[in-house]
Design a protein around this motif. Structure first.
Motif, PDB file in Angstrom:
ATOM      1  N   ALA A   1      24.285 -23.339 -25.617  1.00  0.00           N
ATOM      2  CA  ALA A   1      23.534 -24.066 -26.639  1.00  0.00           C
ATOM      3  C   ALA A   1      23.790 -25.566 -26.545  1.00  0.00           C
ATOM      4  O   ALA A   1      22.854 -26.376 -26.638  1.00  0.00           O
ATOM      5  N   ALA A   2      25.037 -25.947 -26.341  1.00  0.00           N
ATOM      6  CA  ALA A   2      25.377 -27.367 -26.244  1.00  0.00           C
ATOM      7  C   ALA A   2      24.668 -28.002 -25.046  1.00  0.00           C
ATOM      8  O   ALA A   2      24.121 -29.111 -25.150  1.00  0.00           O
ATOM      9  N   TYR A   3      24.665 -27.311 -23.930  1.00  0.00           N
ATOM     10  CA  TYR A   3      24.013 -27.819 -22.716  1.00  0.00           C
ATOM     11  C   TYR A   3      22.507 -27.977 -22.931  1.00  0.00           C
ATOM     12  O   TYR A   3      21.925 -29.022 -22.605  1.00  0.00           O
ATOM     13  N   ILE A   4      21.876 -26.955 -23.494  1.00  0.00           N
ATOM     14  CA  ILE A   4      20.429 -26.997 -23.693  1.00  0.00           C
ATOM     15  C   ILE A   4      20.044 -28.040 -24.737  1.00  0.00           C
ATOM     16  O   ILE A   4      19.104 -28.826 -24.535  1.00  0.00           O
ATOM     17  N   VAL A   5      20.754 -28.089 -25.850  1.00  0.00           N
ATOM     18  CA  VAL A   5      20.425 -29.046 -26.904  1.00  0.00           C
ATOM     19  C   VAL A   5      20.608 -30.482 -26.409  1.00  0.00           C
ATOM     20  O   VAL A   5      19.771 -31.356 -26.683  1.00  0.00           O
ATOM     21  N   ARG A   6      21.670 -30.739 -25.667  1.00  0.00           N
ATOM     22  CA  ARG A   6      21.873 -32.081 -25.104  1.00  0.00           C
ATOM     23  C   ARG A   6      20.706 -32.466 -24.187  1.00  0.00           C
ATOM     24  O   ARG A   6      20.201 -33.596 -24.236  1.00  0.00           O
ATOM     25  N   THR A   7      20.305 -31.519 -23.334  1.00  0.00           N
ATOM     26  CA  THR A   7      19.234 -31.812 -22.378  1.00  0.00           C
ATOM     27  C   THR A   7      17.919 -32.095 -23.092  1.00  0.00           C
ATOM     28  O   THR A   7      17.208 -33.053 -22.766  1.00  0.00           O
ATOM     29  N   VAL A   8      17.579 -31.265 -24.075  1.00  0.00           N
ATOM     30  CA  VAL A   8      16.330 -31.443 -24.812  1.00  0.00           C
ATOM     31  C   VAL A   8      16.373 -32.742 -25.621  1.00  0.00           C
ATOM     32  O   VAL A   8      15.385 -33.481 -25.697  1.00  0.00           O
ATOM     33  N   TYR A   9      17.522 -33.027 -26.209  1.00  0.00           N
ATOM     34  CA  TYR A   9      17.666 -34.254 -27.005  1.00  0.00           C
ATOM     35  C   TYR A   9      17.492 -35.493 -26.126  1.00  0.00           C
ATOM     36  O   TYR A   9      16.796 -36.439 -26.499  1.00  0.00           O
ATOM     37  N   HIS A  10      18.144 -35.482 -24.952  1.00  0.00           N
ATOM     38  CA  HIS A  10      18.030 -36.622 -24.045  1.00  0.00           C
ATOM     39  C   HIS A  10      16.594 -36.810 -23.546  1.00  0.00           C
ATOM     40  O   HIS A  10      16.197 -37.932 -23.212  1.00  0.00           O
ATOM     41  N   ALA A  11      15.849 -35.714 -23.468  1.00  0.00           N
ATOM     42  CA  ALA A  11      14.450 -35.785 -23.041  1.00  0.00           C
ATOM     43  C   ALA A  11      13.524 -36.108 -24.206  1.00  0.00           C
ATOM     44  O   ALA A  11      12.297 -35.976 -24.090  1.00  0.00           O
ATOM     45  N   LYS A  12      14.112 -36.504 -25.346  1.00  0.00           N
ATOM     46  CA  LYS A  12      13.362 -36.885 -26.542  1.00  0.00           C
ATOM     47  C   LYS A  12      12.439 -35.773 -27.043  1.00  0.00           C
ATOM     48  O   LYS A  12      11.302 -35.997 -27.446  1.00  0.00           O
ATOM     49  N   LEU A  13      12.979 -34.530 -26.957  1.00  0.00           N
ATOM     50  CA  LEU A  13      12.284 -33.330 -27.447  1.00  0.00           C
ATOM     51  C   LEU A  13      10.915 -33.169 -26.787  1.00  0.00           C
ATOM     52  O   LEU A  13       9.954 -32.713 -27.417  1.00  0.00           O
ATOM     53  N   SER A  14      10.823 -33.515 -25.521  1.00  0.00           N
ATOM     54  CA  SER A  14       9.546 -33.421 -24.806  1.00  0.00           C
ATOM     55  C   SER A  14       9.124 -31.971 -24.615  1.00  0.00           C
ATOM     56  O   SER A  14       9.960 -31.055 -24.617  1.00  0.00           O
ATOM     57  N   ALA A  15       7.828 -31.763 -24.431  1.00  0.00           N
ATOM     58  CA  ALA A  15       7.298 -30.419 -24.213  1.00  0.00           C
ATOM     59  C   ALA A  15       7.880 -29.816 -22.939  1.00  0.00           C
ATOM     60  O   ALA A  15       8.150 -28.612 -22.871  1.00  0.00           O
ATOM     61  N   GLU A  16       8.075 -30.672 -21.918  1.00  0.00           N
ATOM     62  CA  GLU A  16       8.631 -30.183 -20.652  1.00  0.00           C
ATOM     63  C   GLU A  16      10.059 -29.668 -20.840  1.00  0.00           C
ATOM     64  O   GLU A  16      10.429 -28.620 -20.306  1.00  0.00           O
ATOM     65  N   ALA A  17      10.853 -30.412 -21.603  1.00  0.00           N
ATOM     66  CA  ALA A  17      12.236 -30.001 -21.841  1.00  0.00           C
ATOM     67  C   ALA A  17      12.304 -28.715 -22.660  1.00  0.00           C
ATOM     68  O   ALA A  17      13.141 -27.844 -22.409  1.00  0.00           O
ATOM     69  N   LYS A  18      11.415 -28.592 -23.628  1.00  0.00           N
ATOM     70  CA  LYS A  18      11.380 -27.375 -24.441  1.00  0.00           C
ATOM     71  C   LYS A  18      10.986 -26.170 -23.589  1.00  0.00           C
ATOM     72  O   LYS A  18      11.542 -25.070 -23.742  1.00  0.00           O
ATOM     73  N   ALA A  19      10.032 -26.362 -22.671  1.00  0.00           N
ATOM     74  CA  ALA A  19       9.619 -25.283 -21.772  1.00  0.00           C
ATOM     75  C   ALA A  19      10.768 -24.905 -20.843  1.00  0.00           C
ATOM     76  O   ALA A  19      11.010 -23.724 -20.575  1.00  0.00           O
ATOM     77  N   TRP A  20      11.503 -25.914 -20.371  1.00  0.00           N
ATOM     78  CA  TRP A  20      12.669 -25.663 -19.523  1.00  0.00           C
ATOM     79  C   TRP A  20      13.713 -24.835 -20.261  1.00  0.00           C
ATOM     80  O   TRP A  20      14.314 -23.918 -19.689  1.00  0.00           O
ATOM     81  N   SER A  21      13.945 -25.160 -21.526  1.00  0.00           N
ATOM     82  CA  SER A  21      14.949 -24.430 -22.305  1.00  0.00           C
ATOM     83  C   SER A  21      14.575 -22.955 -22.437  1.00  0.00           C
ATOM     84  O   SER A  21      15.440 -22.076 -22.400  1.00  0.00           O
ATOM     85  N   HIS A  22      13.295 -22.685 -22.569  1.00  0.00           N
ATOM     86  CA  HIS A  22      12.833 -21.292 -22.666  1.00  0.00           C
ATOM     87  C   HIS A  22      13.147 -20.536 -21.377  1.00  0.00           C
ATOM     88  O   HIS A  22      13.577 -19.376 -21.416  1.00  0.00           O
ATOM     89  N   VAL A  23      12.941 -21.198 -20.242  1.00  0.00           N
ATOM     90  CA  VAL A  23      13.238 -20.576 -18.945  1.00  0.00           C
ATOM     91  C   VAL A  23      14.733 -20.289 -18.823  1.00  0.00           C
ATOM     92  O   VAL A  23      15.144 -19.224 -18.350  1.00  0.00           O
ATOM     93  N   GLU A  24      15.560 -21.254 -19.251  1.00  0.00           N
ATOM     94  CA  GLU A  24      17.010 -21.071 -19.178  1.00  0.00           C
ATOM     95  C   GLU A  24      17.466 -19.876 -20.010  1.00  0.00           C
ATOM     96  O   GLU A  24      18.324 -19.095 -19.595  1.00  0.00           O
ATOM     97  N   LEU A  25      16.897 -19.722 -21.188  1.00  0.00           N
ATOM     98  CA  LEU A  25      17.249 -18.592 -22.053  1.00  0.00           C
ATOM     99  C   LEU A  25      16.786 -17.280 -21.442  1.00  0.00           C
ATOM    100  O   LEU A  25      17.504 -16.276 -21.457  1.00  0.00           O
ATOM    101  N   LYS A  26      15.586 -17.282 -20.880  1.00  0.00           N
ATOM    102  CA  LYS A  26      15.038 -16.065 -20.290  1.00  0.00           C
ATOM    103  C   LYS A  26      15.884 -15.615 -19.111  1.00  0.00           C
ATOM    104  O   LYS A  26      16.083 -14.414 -18.899  1.00  0.00           O
ATOM    105  N   LYS A  27      16.400 -16.568 -18.327  1.00  0.00           N
ATOM    106  CA  LYS A  27      17.239 -16.245 -17.178  1.00  0.00           C
ATOM    107  C   LYS A  27      18.478 -15.469 -17.602  1.00  0.00           C
ATOM    108  O   LYS A  27      19.033 -14.695 -16.834  1.00  0.00           O
ATOM    109  N   ARG A  28      18.915 -15.689 -18.827  1.00  0.00           N
ATOM    110  CA  ARG A  28      20.129 -15.041 -19.327  1.00  0.00           C
ATOM    111  C   ARG A  28      19.822 -13.902 -20.306  1.00  0.00           C
ATOM    112  O   ARG A  28      20.697 -13.446 -21.025  1.00  0.00           O
ATOM    113  N   ASP A  29      18.550 -13.484 -20.315  1.00  0.00           N
ATOM    114  CA  ASP A  29      18.124 -12.391 -21.200  1.00  0.00           C
ATOM    115  C   ASP A  29      18.436 -12.693 -22.666  1.00  0.00           C
ATOM    116  O   ASP A  29      18.791 -11.808 -23.448  1.00  0.00           O
TER     117      ASP A  29
END
Length: 214
Positions: free
Chosen positions: A129-157
């Motif tokens: 969660a810390a890794y994903i939230v930091r990444t999305v925050y640094h990307a200024k909550l962009s749509a691309e970053a949010k889509a990336w976070s979904h992929v990261e979660l899916k990879k880990r079921d």
């Protein structure tokens, strides 16, 4: 495909039977309770297998674990690897943590009980969660970053979203986890995720609180 080091007992009675049947890749592998278990299929283990990263540091730690196990066990212990889509961190594999699993190297241990399973699950979720939230925050909550976070979660079921992870970081379980990390009781490392410093983890919690504020 991620690969992980595991401890195996090639001369274990179960391993010998497997080898005689022609399935010579399914040796008995050490789980978090200190038992040698077959791992064919990988996904049906009630207690996860102990693993070490295949980094230089992880390899050195895995070899040290082999030495410790060989000092205390009757059967010879060797190093092998597992990998593939059937292996899921926190489900059927778990990274070796000296605070939780040292006894498992020496013999049968009742260390992976319900409480320790919950603690480890919370640690894994917090670091991810810390890794994903930091990444999305640094990307200024962009749509691309949010889509990336979904992929990261899916990879880990994992279910949920970057926002639900931000909410998790503001809760009591996350606070307990960061306290355990700060005291040295919990590992700050998570396979597949860049290691964040304690300061960076606390920053992620602060940003999570900011995201959740009206």
């Amino acid at each position: 495909m991620d690969l992980f080091h595991v401890l195996v007992a090639l001369e274990h009675e179960g391993s010998i039977k497997i080898m005689r049947s022609g399935k010579n890749t399914d040796y008995r592998t050490l789980n978090a309770n200190g038992y040698w278990v077959p791992t064919s299929g990988g996904a049906k283990l009630s207690v996860p297998v102990l693993v070490w990263p295949t980094t230089a540091e992880g390899t050195a730690l895995a070899k040290h674990a082999v030495d410790i196990a060989n000092q205390h066990r009757a059967t010879k212990v060797s190093l092998s690897q597992v990998g593939g889509s059937c292996w899921r961190m926190g489900k059927n594999i778990i990274c070796f943590d000296p605070a939780l699993h040292s006894a498992a190297l020496r013999g049968h241990a009742v260390t992976y009980n319900t409480k320790s399973m919950q603690v480890e699950a919370a640690r894994v979720k917090f670091l991810l969660a810390a890794y994903i939230v930091r990444t999305v925050y640094h990307a200024k909550l962009s749509a691309e970053a949010k889509a990336w976070s979904h992929v990261e979660l899916k990879k880990r079921d994992m279910t949920g979203s970057w926002f639900s992870l931000a909410q998790y970081l503001t809760g009591k379980k996350a606070a307990s986890t960061i306290a355990a990390i700060e005291s040295g009781e919990a590992s700050i490392e998570l396979s597949g995720v860049p290691t964040l410093s304690l300061l960076e983890l606390k920053e992620a919690v602060g940003w999570a609180n900011e995201i959740g504020s009206p």
